[in-house]
Design a protein around this motif. Structure first.
Motif, mmCIF file in Angstrom:
data_model
loop_
_atom_site.group_PDB
_atom_site.id
_atom_site.type_symbol
_atom_site.label_atom_id
_atom_site.label_comp_id
_atom_site.label_asym_id
_atom_site.label_seq_id
_atom_site.Cartn_x
_atom_site.Cartn_y
_atom_site.Cartn_z
ATOM 1 N N LYS A 196 11.711 -1.872 12.837
ATOM 2 C CA LYS A 196 11.371 -0.973 11.728
ATOM 3 C C LYS A 196 10.124 -1.474 11.006
ATOM 4 N N TRP A 197 9.235 -2.093 11.739
ATOM 5 C CA TRP A 197 8.051 -2.710 11.149
ATOM 6 C C TRP A 197 7.233 -1.686 10.357
ATOM 7 N N GLY A 198 6.937 -2.038 9.112
ATOM 8 C CA GLY A 198 6.041 -1.221 8.306
ATOM 9 C C GLY A 198 6.611 0.082 7.788
ATOM 10 N N GLN A 199 7.905 0.340 8.001
ATOM 11 C CA GLN A 199 8.478 1.626 7.600
ATOM 12 C C GLN A 199 9.100 1.522 6.215
ATOM 13 N N ILE A 200 8.503 2.168 5.258
ATOM 14 C CA ILE A 200 9.020 2.112 3.899
ATOM 15 C C ILE A 200 10.012 3.234 3.621
ATOM 16 N N ARG A 201 9.924 4.310 4.394
ATOM 17 C CA ARG A 201 10.832 5.446 4.189
ATOM 18 C C ARG A 201 11.806 5.459 5.358
ATOM 19 N N GLU A 202 12.895 4.724 5.216
ATOM 20 C CA GLU A 202 13.842 4.571 6.305
ATOM 21 C C GLU A 202 14.879 5.688 6.238
ATOM 22 N N TYR A 203 14.790 6.610 7.184
ATOM 23 C CA TYR A 203 15.718 7.728 7.210
ATOM 24 C C TYR A 203 15.847 8.237 8.637
ATOM 25 N N ILE A 204 16.888 9.008 8.854
ATOM 26 C CA ILE A 204 17.063 9.695 10.133
ATOM 27 C C ILE A 204 16.888 11.180 9.860
ATOM 28 N N ASP A 205 15.953 11.796 10.552
ATOM 29 C CA ASP A 205 15.547 13.167 10.266
ATOM 30 C C ASP A 205 16.223 14.132 11.233
ATOM 31 N N GLY A 206 17.169 14.907 10.703
ATOM 32 C CA GLY A 206 17.799 15.934 11.517
ATOM 33 C C GLY A 206 18.439 15.367 12.765
ATOM 34 N N GLN A 207 18.003 15.872 13.911
ATOM 35 C CA GLN A 207 18.621 15.471 15.164
ATOM 36 C C GLN A 207 17.826 14.390 15.877
ATOM 37 N N ASN A 208 16.721 13.943 15.296
ATOM 38 C CA ASN A 208 15.868 12.965 15.964
ATOM 39 C C ASN A 208 16.067 11.579 15.371
ATOM 40 N N VAL A 209 16.604 10.648 16.157
ATOM 41 C CA VAL A 209 16.749 9.281 15.688
ATOM 42 C C VAL A 209 15.360 8.676 15.586
ATOM 43 N N LYS A 210 15.028 8.167 14.400
ATOM 44 C CA LYS A 210 13.662 7.715 14.165
ATOM 45 C C LYS A 210 13.391 6.338 14.766
ATOM 46 N N PHE B 156 0.827 -1.208 0.000
ATOM 47 C CA PHE B 156 0.000 0.000 0.000
ATOM 48 C C PHE B 156 0.863 1.260 0.000
ATOM 49 N N GLN B 157 1.902 1.289 0.843
ATOM 50 C CA GLN B 157 2.759 2.472 0.912
ATOM 51 C C GLN B 157 3.551 2.687 -0.384
ATOM 52 N N LYS B 158 3.979 1.595 -0.997
ATOM 53 C CA LYS B 158 4.699 1.717 -2.277
ATOM 54 C C LYS B 158 3.806 2.371 -3.324
ATOM 55 N N LYS B 159 2.567 1.940 -3.376
ATOM 56 C CA LYS B 159 1.620 2.543 -4.321
ATOM 57 C C LYS B 159 1.397 4.015 -3.990
ATOM 58 N N LEU B 160 1.342 4.313 -2.702
ATOM 59 C CA LEU B 160 1.051 5.668 -2.256
ATOM 60 C C LEU B 160 2.180 6.628 -2.614
ATOM 61 N N PHE B 161 3.417 6.216 -2.334
ATOM 62 C CA PHE B 161 4.545 7.133 -2.480
ATOM 63 C C PHE B 161 5.283 7.023 -3.810
ATOM 64 N N PHE B 162 5.225 5.862 -4.456
ATOM 65 C CA PHE B 162 6.062 5.663 -5.635
ATOM 66 C C PHE B 162 5.285 5.468 -6.927
ATOM 67 N N SER B 163 3.985 5.610 -6.845
ATOM 68 C CA SER B 163 3.165 5.486 -8.041
ATOM 69 C C SER B 163 2.653 6.856 -8.455
ATOM 70 N N ASP B 164 2.377 7.003 -9.737
ATOM 71 C CA ASP B 164 1.793 8.252 -10.230
ATOM 72 C C ASP B 164 0.278 8.266 -10.050
ATOM 73 N N GLN B 165 -0.288 7.126 -9.660
ATOM 74 C CA GLN B 165 -1.716 7.044 -9.385
ATOM 75 C C GLN B 165 -1.944 7.283 -7.891
ATOM 76 N N TYR B 166 -3.157 7.648 -7.541
ATOM 77 C CA TYR B 166 -3.460 7.939 -6.146
ATOM 78 C C TYR B 166 -4.474 6.920 -5.623
ATOM 79 N N HIS B 167 -3.997 6.089 -4.704
ATOM 80 C CA HIS B 167 -4.787 4.971 -4.196
ATOM 81 C C HIS B 167 -5.407 5.371 -2.857
ATOM 82 N N CYS B 168 -6.397 6.233 -2.908
ATOM 83 C CA CYS B 168 -6.945 6.805 -1.679
ATOM 84 C C CYS B 168 -8.373 6.364 -1.369
#
Length: 399
Positions: A334-348, A292-304
């Motif tokens: 990291k269950w369910g996290q498709i966008r794995e990143y560390i944001d600024g000073q906050n360890v996610k 679902f998240q892949k479709k949401l963030f990486f597709s040109d279609q909107y699955h809403c």
């Protein structure tokens, strides 16, 4: 604080001179709030996070930045790209001559396609944004629609467009704590000065409660599950879907109330635009959610339209990544996290191998662990929602 004293207050960290390429100009808040604890870094080197603390009346408040310097540089570069003299352009004045203050910029197609202006990845809010919610937000920021806009109208449009393109937290908090009648579990929004917003201090983040007594942790766990209930069910118009669930995204205030404090990956779902699933007919676990998240963030279609059937995954995220014992289930970190990143000073990611419900009392350990596992990986349709009810019941028996 009297008028004479306010002249001595250093508010350069707010960068109010950048308006209207900023979040707002209610800078009297900073004077009234007597902000004194300023972060030691200077100017544009600041990253996202708390800059200063203060008090408005009896309420402790914070001034916080929502984006880093690079995001602002990209935004300013976009503004000046159409200037007759790009190298000499002052984006804070030239924005008033760009499409960013027109109706074009406040339409869904523009917002969905413009994330590259200031970001390296898609933002969540525009993905399932409805025209109705956008109209409500526009009404809140700009006021009554008119064909003859004053300079103030144009500036307010600049505030709104900037907030939507840089970081939507200013928009979401302003709307849901000022306009919406629903008592959302969010810190109150007071205003914005330059490139900081002023909000209620929501307290300590959840990672600071890992070593608290069991009764405290159990109460927080129940409140977290109730918070998800609120996001999914409380409001007759909107559902909020938080895709990023971490210890640092929630805080406990001085009255012991759990609050959502990070809105980077929050979808606003209009109940009028989605299909309401009254009965769950199949299971949905991590592979289903990741797809679902892949479709949401990486597709040109909107699955809403079908999105309501995925909102219970907020419970799964809470159970897996905050409540469960991560020593027993390291794969849930990291269950369910498709966008794995560390944001600024906050360890996610979780700052501990223990979840909030580690070392449960012996008399509930079996039922508790069984309910947590079913919350994360349901074995039959409806299993997750039943597990959430069981979790709340079991936990309430211990405090």
């Amino acid at each position: 604080m009297g008028p004479a004293a306010t002249e001595d207050v250093d508010m350069s960290w707010a960068e109010k001179e950048k308006c209207p390429v900023c979040f707002g100009d209610t800078c009297e808040l900073l004077r009234r709030g007597n902000f004194t604890t300023v972060r030691p870094e200077s100017g544009r080197s600041w990253r996202k996070g708390i800059v200063s603390t203060g008090k408005i009346g009896d309420v402790q408040v914070i001034a916080k930045t929502l984006s880093d310097a690079e995001a602002w540089r990209r935004y300013e570069k976009f503004i000046c790209r159409s200037s007759p003299h790009p190298k000499e352009c002052n984006p804070s004045s030239f924005i008033l001559n760009t499409l960013l203050v027109t109706d074009v910029a406040l339409k869904i197609p523009f917002l969905r396609g413009s994330w590259t202006i200031s970001r390296a990845e898609k933002s969540a809010l525009p993905l399932c944004l409805s025209a109705r919610f956008l109209r409500e937000v526009k009404k809140l920021f700009v006021g009554k629609e008119t064909t003859e806009m004053t300079n103030g109208d144009v500036i307010r449009r600049a505030f709104l467009t900037t907030s939507l393109l840089i970081n939507e937290e200013a928009v979401l908090l302003r709307y849901f704590t000022k306009k919406s009648p629903t008592p959302w579990p969010f810190p109150k929004f007071y205003g914005a000065c330059g490139r900081v917003i002023v909000v209620e201090h929501a307290g300590r983040t959840l990672d600071t409660f890992i070593d608290s007594p069991w009764k405290v942790r159990a109460d927080i766990a129940v409140q977290l599950l109730q918070l998800v209930d609120t996001l999914r069910q409380m409001d007759p118009d909107w559902i909020l879907f938080s895709l990023d669930v971490t210890f640092q995204n929630f805080a406990v205030d001085s009255r012991g109330r759990v609050r959502l404090i990070d809105f980077d990956d929050v979808l606003v779902i209009d109940r009028q635009t989605v299909v309401n699933h009254h009965e769950q007919k199949e299971t949905c676990n991590e592979p289903c959610y990741m797809d679902f998240q892949k479709k949401l963030f990486f597709s040109d279609q909107y699955h809403c339209e079908d999105i309501l059937k995925y909102t219970p995954m907020m419970y799964a995220n809470v159970c897996a990544r905050i409540l469960s014992d991560l020593q027993k289930h390291p794969e849930w970190r990291k269950w369910g996290q498709i966008r794995e990143y560390i944001d600024g000073q906050n360890v996610k990611w979780a700052p501990t191998d223990r979840g909030l419900l580690h070392d449960a009392p012996d008399e509930i350990r079996g039922p508790l662990e069984g309910a947590l596992e079913q919350c994360v990986e349901e074995t039959h349709p409806g299993g997750r929602l039943n597990a959430v009810l069981k979790l709340q019941k079991v936990l309430r028996m211990t405090f």
